[in-house]
Structures are given as structure tokens and as C-alpha cells.
Design a protein around this motif. Structure first.
Motif, mmCIF file in Angstrom:
data_model
loop_
_atom_site.group_PDB
_atom_site.id
_atom_site.type_symbol
_atom_site.label_atom_id
_atom_site.label_comp_id
_atom_site.label_asym_id
_atom_site.label_seq_id
_atom_site.Cartn_x
_atom_site.Cartn_y
_atom_site.Cartn_z
ATOM 1 N N MET A 199 -25.473 -107.755 -95.426
ATOM 2 C CA MET A 199 -26.256 -106.654 -95.940
ATOM 3 C C MET A 199 -25.708 -106.259 -97.303
ATOM 4 O O MET A 199 -24.511 -106.289 -97.536
ATOM 5 C CB MET A 199 -26.194 -105.480 -94.951
ATOM 6 N N GLU A 200 -26.578 -105.866 -98.151
ATOM 7 C CA GLU A 200 -26.220 -105.342 -99.465
ATOM 8 C C GLU A 200 -26.929 -103.999 -99.632
ATOM 9 O O GLU A 200 -27.943 -103.737 -98.989
ATOM 10 C CB GLU A 200 -26.678 -106.301 -100.572
ATOM 11 N N PHE A 201 -26.406 -103.159 -100.496
ATOM 12 C CA PHE A 201 -27.024 -101.871 -100.767
ATOM 13 C C PHE A 201 -27.420 -101.802 -102.229
ATOM 14 O O PHE A 201 -26.687 -102.264 -103.104
ATOM 15 C CB PHE A 201 -26.073 -100.724 -100.407
ATOM 16 N N ALA A 202 -28.587 -101.217 -102.474
ATOM 17 C CA ALA A 202 -29.110 -101.107 -103.828
ATOM 18 C C ALA A 202 -28.251 -100.165 -104.668
ATOM 19 O O ALA A 202 -27.735 -99.153 -104.170
ATOM 20 C CB ALA A 202 -30.551 -100.605 -103.787
ATOM 21 N N ASP A 203 -28.115 -100.496 -105.929
ATOM 22 C CA ASP A 203 -27.429 -99.627 -106.881
ATOM 23 C C ASP A 203 -28.181 -98.304 -107.010
ATOM 24 O O ASP A 203 -29.394 -98.240 -106.800
ATOM 25 C CB ASP A 203 -27.401 -100.262 -108.271
ATOM 26 N N THR A 204 -27.460 -97.278 -107.386
ATOM 27 C CA THR A 204 -28.077 -96.038 -107.835
ATOM 28 C C THR A 204 -28.026 -96.062 -109.360
ATOM 29 O O THR A 204 -27.542 -97.025 -109.954
ATOM 30 C CB THR A 204 -27.321 -94.805 -107.296
ATOM 31 N N ASP A 205 -28.464 -95.001 -109.996
ATOM 32 C CA ASP A 205 -28.396 -94.960 -111.457
ATOM 33 C C ASP A 205 -26.954 -95.081 -111.955
ATOM 34 O O ASP A 205 -26.699 -95.740 -112.961
ATOM 35 C CB ASP A 205 -28.989 -93.646 -111.988
ATOM 36 N N ARG A 206 -26.007 -94.492 -111.216
ATOM 37 C CA ARG A 206 -24.614 -94.471 -111.682
ATOM 38 C C ARG A 206 -23.673 -95.389 -110.929
ATOM 39 O O ARG A 206 -22.560 -95.647 -111.397
ATOM 40 C CB ARG A 206 -24.055 -93.044 -111.563
ATOM 41 N N LEU A 207 -24.085 -95.880 -109.760
ATOM 42 C CA LEU A 207 -23.137 -96.541 -108.866
ATOM 43 C C LEU A 207 -23.629 -97.892 -108.373
ATOM 44 O O LEU A 207 -24.823 -98.122 -108.245
ATOM 45 C CB LEU A 207 -22.893 -95.649 -107.641
ATOM 46 N N ARG A 208 -22.652 -98.741 -108.059
ATOM 47 C CA ARG A 208 -22.940 -99.979 -107.337
ATOM 48 C C ARG A 208 -21.919 -100.095 -106.213
ATOM 49 O O ARG A 208 -20.909 -99.379 -106.184
ATOM 50 C CB ARG A 208 -22.935 -101.194 -108.253
ATOM 51 N N PHE A 209 -22.184 -101.007 -105.276
ATOM 52 C CA PHE A 209 -21.379 -101.093 -104.060
ATOM 53 C C PHE A 209 -20.929 -102.529 -103.816
ATOM 54 O O PHE A 209 -21.708 -103.463 -103.973
ATOM 55 C CB PHE A 209 -22.211 -100.606 -102.859
ATOM 56 N N ASP A 210 -19.671 -102.681 -103.416
ATOM 57 C CA ASP A 210 -19.121 -103.975 -103.020
ATOM 58 C C ASP A 210 -18.466 -103.820 -101.655
ATOM 59 O O ASP A 210 -17.800 -102.812 -101.389
ATOM 60 C CB ASP A 210 -18.059 -104.470 -104.017
ATOM 61 N N TYR A 211 -18.627 -104.829 -100.824
ATOM 62 C CA TYR A 211 -18.041 -104.810 -99.479
ATOM 63 C C TYR A 211 -16.530 -104.978 -99.582
ATOM 64 O O TYR A 211 -16.031 -105.879 -100.255
ATOM 65 C CB TYR A 211 -18.658 -105.941 -98.657
ATOM 66 N N ILE A 212 -15.792 -104.128 -98.899
ATOM 67 C CA ILE A 212 -14.331 -104.162 -98.943
ATOM 68 C C ILE A 212 -13.797 -105.117 -97.880
ATOM 69 O O ILE A 212 -14.225 -105.079 -96.728
ATOM 70 C CB ILE A 212 -13.747 -102.752 -98.759
ATOM 71 N N THR A 213 -12.851 -105.935 -98.297
ATOM 72 C CA THR A 213 -12.151 -106.853 -97.401
ATOM 73 C C THR A 213 -10.645 -106.644 -97.566
ATOM 74 O O THR A 213 -10.208 -105.806 -98.372
ATOM 75 C CB THR A 213 -12.492 -108.327 -97.725
ATOM 76 N N ALA A 214 -9.868 -107.432 -96.860
ATOM 77 C CA ALA A 214 -8.408 -107.361 -96.974
ATOM 78 C C ALA A 214 -7.936 -107.628 -98.402
ATOM 79 O O ALA A 214 -6.853 -107.174 -98.790
ATOM 80 C CB ALA A 214 -7.752 -108.341 -96.001
ATOM 81 N N ALA B 7 -11.576 -104.396 -87.253
ATOM 82 C CA ALA B 7 -12.115 -104.200 -85.905
ATOM 83 C C ALA B 7 -13.591 -103.803 -85.916
ATOM 84 O O ALA B 7 -14.338 -104.197 -85.023
ATOM 85 C CB ALA B 7 -11.293 -103.137 -85.160
ATOM 86 N N TYR B 8 -14.021 -103.039 -86.910
ATOM 87 C CA TYR B 8 -15.418 -102.598 -86.931
ATOM 88 C C TYR B 8 -16.257 -103.236 -88.042
ATOM 89 O O TYR B 8 -17.461 -103.014 -88.120
ATOM 90 C CB TYR B 8 -15.535 -101.073 -86.991
ATOM 91 N N SER B 9 -15.643 -104.034 -88.884
ATOM 92 C CA SER B 9 -16.393 -104.637 -89.991
ATOM 93 C C SER B 9 -17.396 -105.663 -89.504
ATOM 94 O O SER B 9 -17.085 -106.528 -88.690
ATOM 95 C CB SER B 9 -15.428 -105.299 -90.980
ATOM 96 N N ASN B 10 -18.616 -105.541 -89.997
ATOM 97 C CA ASN B 10 -19.686 -106.497 -89.724
ATOM 98 C C ASN B 10 -20.667 -106.370 -90.892
ATOM 99 O O ASN B 10 -21.565 -105.526 -90.873
ATOM 100 C CB ASN B 10 -20.366 -106.196 -88.394
ATOM 101 N N GLN B 11 -20.455 -107.176 -91.918
ATOM 102 C CA GLN B 11 -21.241 -107.030 -93.138
ATOM 103 C C GLN B 11 -22.734 -107.207 -92.887
ATOM 104 O O GLN B 11 -23.560 -106.546 -93.506
ATOM 105 C CB GLN B 11 -20.769 -107.991 -94.224
ATOM 106 N N ALA B 12 -23.095 -108.072 -91.954
ATOM 107 C CA ALA B 12 -24.515 -108.291 -91.665
ATOM 108 C C ALA B 12 -25.191 -107.001 -91.194
ATOM 109 O O ALA B 12 -26.367 -106.767 -91.481
ATOM 110 C CB ALA B 12 -24.676 -109.389 -90.621
ATOM 111 N N LEU B 13 -24.451 -106.156 -90.468
ATOM 112 C CA LEU B 13 -24.988 -104.875 -89.996
ATOM 113 C C LEU B 13 -24.722 -103.732 -90.976
ATOM 114 O O LEU B 13 -25.198 -102.620 -90.765
ATOM 115 C CB LEU B 13 -24.384 -104.522 -88.639
ATOM 116 N N GLY B 14 -23.923 -104.008 -92.003
ATOM 117 C CA GLY B 14 -23.550 -102.972 -92.959
ATOM 118 C C GLY B 14 -22.317 -102.197 -92.570
ATOM 119 O O GLY B 14 -21.888 -101.295 -93.275
ATOM 120 N N TRP B 15 -21.701 -102.531 -91.422
ATOM 121 C CA TRP B 15 -20.518 -101.818 -90.942
ATOM 122 C C TRP B 15 -19.304 -102.247 -91.747
ATOM 123 O O TRP B 15 -19.099 -103.428 -92.011
ATOM 124 C CB TRP B 15 -20.250 -102.117 -89.477
ATOM 125 N N GLY B 16 -18.474 -101.282 -92.071
ATOM 126 C CA GLY B 16 -17.254 -101.551 -92.818
ATOM 127 C C GLY B 16 -17.050 -100.476 -93.858
ATOM 128 O O GLY B 16 -17.547 -99.347 -93.727
#
Length: 177
Positions: free
Chosen positions: A1-16, A56-65
Motif C-alpha cells: 500500500m502507498e499513501f498519496a502525498d499532501t501539498d506539504r508531505l509525502r510518506f515512506d514505509y519505515i523498516t529496520a 510484529a504488526y508491520s504489513n505494508q500490503a494492509l498499510g500497517w506499520g
């Protein structure tokens, strides 16, 4: 899953691989004030406690993390948004209720970044059919409670929240979209 940018922000999935960023964020006693009384996390705690909990709860496909929040203009990582089933580490997790949380560098407090980021993440998840969202905070954490209200969440109840890391009374705010 990915999330759309806002006017000021973008998002990256956090890993180790983002351990340095996670440690850096936890080095401000005010950032940690309502989480653990203001104690800075050690790098060993990030590696041995925080990252295993995240895994333990990360699941990028579901957006969890955790989703790193990056200010687009400066390309600076300013905080993160948490997404997981409510009460994930308790004896009664609720996979139909998604918990949102946030942690931001103090220099970015009071500028609407937390509510902007959490709203974008919530709206992206709602688009997939998720309809219930909750957030928790220490009762005295006026900043986080204000973010919850800006998201349209309403006070639900107070509870004693306990898992293997956190053991405190919290307020719970909830929203159905």
C-alpha cells in the motif's frame, strides 16, 4: 500500500533500515514526555524493543506499520504515523478498528503536520473499506488530543492500557467514517 502525498508531505514505509531516524526522533525529552516520562530511547532499545515490536504488526500490503512523514519542500523526515489494529499488543486486539498514532520532531509541532499526515493516512485506509479508527493518548497530552479532534475523532472512554512496554491510563478517541 502507498499513501498519496499532501501539498506539504509525502510518506515512506519505515523498516529496520530507518533505525537511525527512529533513534534521532526519540532523543528529545519533550517528544518522549507522555510516552515514558521524557526518557530518551537508547539505540539498544530501538534495536531490541522498538524494531521487533514494529516487525510484529508491520504489513505494508494492509498499510500497517509506521509511515515516515517527509516535508516535501525541505525533503526532511519530520515524524511518523503509526497504523495497526487497536490494542495490538494487548490481550484483546481489534483488527476491525485501526489505531492511528504519531510522533514528530518538536520543531514541527503546532504547524498542522500531524493532523495533515494522519488525515491523509486515514483517508487512504478508508478508501480500502476500513471504517473505524481510534487513537490513544495520556490524558494530559493536549497536543495529541487536539490532533484527534482535528481528525474528527470523539472521546470514547478512558482505559488502563497495558502491554509489555506501556502501562498507563489513556484516553481513547474514536471515529467511524
Amino acid at each position: 500500500m502507498e499513501f498519496a502525498d499532501t501539498d506539504r508531505l509525502r510518506f515512506d514505509y519505515i523498516t529496520a533500515h530507518d533505525a537511525d531516524f527512529l533513534w534521532e526522533l526519540d532523543q528529545d525529552e519533550e517528544v518522549m514526555r507522555y510516552l515514558n516520562g521524557g526518557h530518551k530511547s537508547t539505540r539498544a532499545e530501538i534495536d531490541s524493543v522498538f524494531l521487533p515490536r514494529l516487525a510484529a504488526y508491520s504489513n505494508q500490503a494492509l498499510g500497517w506499520g509506521l509511515w515516515k512523514v517527509i516535508e516535501k519542500e525541505s525533503d526532511t523526515a519530520i515524524g511518523w504515523i503509526l497504523v495497526r489494529p487497536f490494542g495490538f499488543f494487548t490481550s484483546h486486539p481489534d483488527i476491525d478498528n485501526i489505531e492511528l498514532g504519531w510522533r514528530f520532531k518538536r520543531a514541527y509541532w503546532g504547524k498542522g503536520y500531524a493532523s495533515e499526515a494522519a488525515r491523509a493516512i486515514r483517508d487512504g485506509l478508508a478508501f480500502t473499506g476500513i471504517s473505524k479508527f481510534s487513537a490513544i493518548a495520556a490524558p494530559k497530552n493536549a497536543g495529541s488530543i487536539a490532533v484527534m479532534r482535528k481528525l474528527g475523532m470523539s472521546f470514547s472512554h478512558t482505559q488502563f492500557y497495558e502491554d509489555n512496554v506501556y502501562s498507563e491510563d489513556v484516553v481513547v478517541y474514536t471515529q467511524e467514517v
